[in-house]
Design an enzyme around this catalytic site. Structure first.
Site, PDB file in Angstrom:
ATOM      1  N   CYS A  56      46.070 103.767  88.549  1.00  0.00           N
ATOM      2  CA  CYS A  56      46.965 102.682  88.974  1.00  0.00           C
ATOM      3  C   CYS A  56      47.769 103.086  90.213  1.00  0.00           C
ATOM      4  CB  CYS A  56      47.874 102.352  87.799  1.00  0.00           C
ATOM      5  SG  CYS A  56      49.349 101.427  88.194  1.00  0.00           S
ATOM      6  N   CYS A  79      51.583 102.811  89.924  1.00  0.00           N
ATOM      7  CA  CYS A  79      52.073 103.866  89.028  1.00  0.00           C
ATOM      8  C   CYS A  79      52.304 105.152  89.817  1.00  0.00           C
ATOM      9  CB  CYS A  79      51.069 104.135  87.908  1.00  0.00           C
ATOM     10  SG  CYS A  79      50.764 102.711  86.842  1.00  0.00           S
TER      11      CYS A  79
END
Length: 99
Positions: free
Chosen positions: A23, A26
């Site tokens: 991600c 993230c």
């Protein structure tokens, strides 16, 4: 090692970062969380939960998008936010809980 359930029951607020290695947003959160952990040492515990490896926790807390930050205290959710959040916003939320 303490279970996730035991960790979030702490009187000290626990900030949980639900993330995944693949991600992009993230990865943007990682240095922000390090900054929060350093600046608020002793006031909050920061833990990361990989949603791919811990699907049970992700489902229990209905994490549908990542990153999702959830601030727990005494096992209760005190604050929750999905997406990239700047360090000051996170620290303000922690300060409201950690009185």
């Amino acid at each position: 090692m303490a279970s996730f359930g035991d960790l979030i029951k702490s009187e000290t607020p626990v900030l949980v970062d639900f993330y995944a290695d693949w991600c992009g947003p993230c990865k943007m959160m990682a240095p922000y969380l390090e900054e929060v952990a350093q600046k608020m040492k002793g006031k909050v515990k920061v833990i990361k939960v990989d949603v791919d490896r811990n699907q049970q926790a992700s489902m229990k807390y209905q994490v549908q998008s990542i990153p999702t930050l959830i601030l727990f205290q005494n096992g209760q959710i005190k604050w929750r936010q999905a997406g990239v959040v700047d360090p000051n916003t996170i620290m303000n939320q922690i300060n409201q809980v950690a009185k």
